[in-house]
Design a protein around this motif. Structure first.
Motif, short mmCIF file in Angstrom:
data_model
loop_
_atom_site.label_atom_id
_atom_site.label_comp_id
_atom_site.label_asym_id
_atom_site.label_seq_id
_atom_site.Cartn_x
_atom_site.Cartn_y
_atom_site.Cartn_z
N LYS A 151 -54.43 -0.86 22.91
CA LYS A 151 -53.49 -1.91 22.50
C LYS A 151 -54.26 -3.10 21.90
O LYS A 151 -53.85 -3.66 20.90
CB LYS A 151 -52.67 -2.41 23.70
N SER A 152 -55.35 -3.47 22.55
CA SER A 152 -56.13 -4.60 22.02
C SER A 152 -57.55 -4.56 22.58
O SER A 152 -57.81 -3.95 23.63
CB SER A 152 -55.48 -5.94 22.39
N THR A 154 -60.62 -7.54 22.89
CA THR A 154 -61.10 -8.89 22.62
C THR A 154 -62.52 -8.98 23.15
O THR A 154 -62.76 -8.66 24.33
CB THR A 154 -60.22 -9.94 23.35
N LYS A 252 -56.32 -5.84 17.40
CA LYS A 252 -55.09 -5.82 18.18
C LYS A 252 -54.02 -5.07 17.39
O LYS A 252 -53.82 -5.34 16.21
CB LYS A 252 -54.67 -7.28 18.39
N TYR A 284 -62.95 -6.98 26.60
CA TYR A 284 -61.73 -6.94 27.40
C TYR A 284 -60.78 -6.02 26.63
O TYR A 284 -60.30 -6.37 25.55
CB TYR A 284 -61.22 -8.39 27.49
N ARG A 286 -57.51 -3.35 26.43
CA ARG A 286 -56.23 -2.94 27.02
C ARG A 286 -55.84 -1.58 26.46
O ARG A 286 -55.69 -1.41 25.25
CB ARG A 286 -55.17 -3.99 26.68
N GLY A 291 -54.59 0.46 31.39
CA GLY A 291 -54.32 -0.97 31.62
C GLY A 291 -55.48 -1.80 31.08
O GLY A 291 -56.04 -1.47 30.04
N ASP A 292 -55.86 -2.84 31.81
CA ASP A 292 -56.93 -3.73 31.34
C ASP A 292 -58.26 -3.33 31.96
O ASP A 292 -58.33 -3.10 33.16
CB ASP A 292 -56.64 -5.17 31.75
N LEU A 294 -62.63 -4.50 31.80
CA LEU A 294 -63.58 -5.52 31.34
C LEU A 294 -65.00 -4.97 31.48
O LEU A 294 -65.37 -4.51 32.57
CB LEU A 294 -63.42 -6.77 32.20
#
Ligand code: NDP
Ligand code: HSE
Length: 433
Positions: A151-152, A154, A252, A284, A286, A291-292, A294
């Motif tokens: 999804k993204s 960063t 993203k 980071y 997603r 899920g997320d 790191l």
């Protein structure tokens, strides 16, 4: 069977790589199941002092001798830059060698040519060290997240910029002083403008975007702003408002195309990336299933980057021993399945903003500025006005609610034309957590 390696370049990363291969030789043998030996190391000037002790017999000034050596199965390119790095990689491939490189610039510029040549020849290219130094982000995207739609992502992806911003924030160092320290530590590129102008981060983001989304992307497609224009005053105002200043690389997925951008940004002090300091990098990510997640670690420097190079060498040595090449596609997707996904133009990106106006200290100035922002549908969240910065000029700092980049550009152009505005307005985007 012994797996022999040839290395081109014995600078910061080359010396770290060789140090690890020498010092952890028996440990690596136990993991690999066979000895892994460095057979030749090409440099320009063998008389230079090195950060690792190397027998003279290993050094050569002739990279061709590495390509010609039939015992060498893996060639490691650690010289950096576009040429002759590109040519060396192509020659290694042509000679049927697997290639390891830490060179994001050559991959971002010539990746299509290099990956196609490697596929054609049936050899692998591995480049874990090209992004994130010692942090295993490439393997994570290629292998650990293979079942996810990303999804993204960063990232704080440039150790030099993060080091500079940290030193400016914590110790009040000037940009020049902090850059000199980063160069001394060996984090910066040979041409440090690649770091501070955001180009190195863009090289890395191009690779990450392809790995995450299976899209071809060129550097011109990426919106890039570096950290040269960041002033201590803005770092201080941001801190007062509860933000830290970071250079971010972002890709993203959105309904209107992929956002792919590199720029300085303010993130809240409790953002998951806010505590990433000095030469540390973090990613980071997603994913729709995971899920997320790191990933965090040193993004530059001799030993962390050497660690990533050695992990690639061991990976490829395993392929050499098992005869299984091209098992994991180097760009995560099959080359034939790479597409060109639509990108969202920067003008359409929506963000919150920090503005610092420099204006004469006179009644009515604030309302003129606010009026133009209102006409462009930019709504103000916070305003602070401080003492005079130069003769007759005051800084006015504003934080906005979400606004569209195009509206912001229009409004700032009009504001900067006001006779009461004494210097171009400073803008920083605010990235939400
Ligand atoms: P350095 O400048 O420290 O080292 C480069 C080395 O390459 C030197 O040993 C130099 O030889 C050698 N070299 C240059 N040109 C030639 C040539 N034509 N033939 C043979 N040898 C040559 O660079 P780094 O180690 O810092 O960077 C190497 C790569 O790793 C770059 O792509 C960089 O972007 C990447 N990278 C760097 C990181 C870091 O923290 N420094 C982190 C992650 C990636 P000599 O010493 O004789 O001049
Ligand atoms: N110059 C780069 C940085 C090296 O500072 O991040 C690591 O890729």
């Amino acid at each position: 069977m012994t797996v022999y390696v040839g290395i081109i370049g014995l600078g910061t990363v080359g010396s770290g790589t060789v140090k690890i291969l020498f010092e952890n030789q028996s440990l690596i043998k136990k993991r690999l199941g066979a000895p892994l030996l460095v057979k030749k190391i090409a440099v320009r000037d063998p008389s230079l002092p090195r950060r690792v002790e190397v027998p003279d017999t290993l050094l050569t000034t002739d990279p061709e001798s590495i390509f010609r050596d039939p015992e060498i199965k893996i060639v490691v390119e650690l010289i950096g830059g576009l040429e002759p790095a590109r040519t060396f990689i192509l020659k290694a491939i042509e000679a049927g060698k697997h290639v390891v490189t830490a060179n994001k610039a050559v991959l971002a510029e010539y990746g299509a040519e290099l990956f196609a040549a490697a596929k054609e020849k049936g050899v692998d290219i591995a480049f874990e060290a090209a992004v994130g130094g010692g942090v295993p982000i490439i393997k994570t995207l290629k292998e650990s997240l293979a079942g996810n739609r990303i999804k993204s992502l960063t990232g704080i992806v440039n150790g030099t910029c993060n080091y500079i911003l940290t030193r400016m924030t914590d110790e009040g160092l000037s940009f020049e002083e902090a850059l000199a320290e980063a160069q001394e530590a060996g984090f910066a590129e040979a041409d440090p403008s690649l770091d501070v102008d955001g180009i190195d981060a863009a090289h890395k983001l191009a690779l990450l975007t392809t790995l995450a989304y299976g899209t071809e992307i060129s550097l011109e497609d990426i919106y890039v702003e570096g950290i040269r224009e960041i002033e201590p005053l803005d770092i201080a105002f941001a801190r007062e408002l509860g933000f830290v200043t970071k250079l971010l690389a972002i890709c993203k997925e959105t309904e209107n195309g992929l956002e792919v951008r590199v720029h300085p940004a303010l993130i809240a002090e409790d953002h998951v990336l806010a505590s990433v300091r000095m030469a540390y990098n973090a990613f980071y990510v997603r994913g729709d299933a995971v899920g997320d997640i790191l990933l965090y670690g040193l993004g530059a420097g001799q030993m962390p980057t050497g660690s990533a190079v050695v992990s690639d060498i061991v990976d490829l040595a395993r392929n050499v021993l098992s005869g299984a090449t091209l098992r994991v596609p180097p760009l995560s997707f099959q080359l034939a399945d790479l597409q060109r996904l639509p990108l969202k133009p920067m003008n359409e990106v929506v963000s919150r903003y920090y503005f610092r106006f420099s204006a004469v200290d006179r009644p009515g100035v604030l309302s003129k500025i606010a009026g133009i922002l209102g006409e462009n549908e930019i709504s103000i969240a916070t305003v602070i006005q401080k003492g005079r910065e130069a003769k007759g000029s005051v800084p006015i700092v504003m934080l906005t609610h979400e606004a569209r980049e195009a509206a912001v550009s229009r409004a700032l152009a009009a504001i900067d034309r006001l006779e009461v505005v004494t210097a171009p307005t400073k803008l920083l985007r605010i990235e939400e957590g």
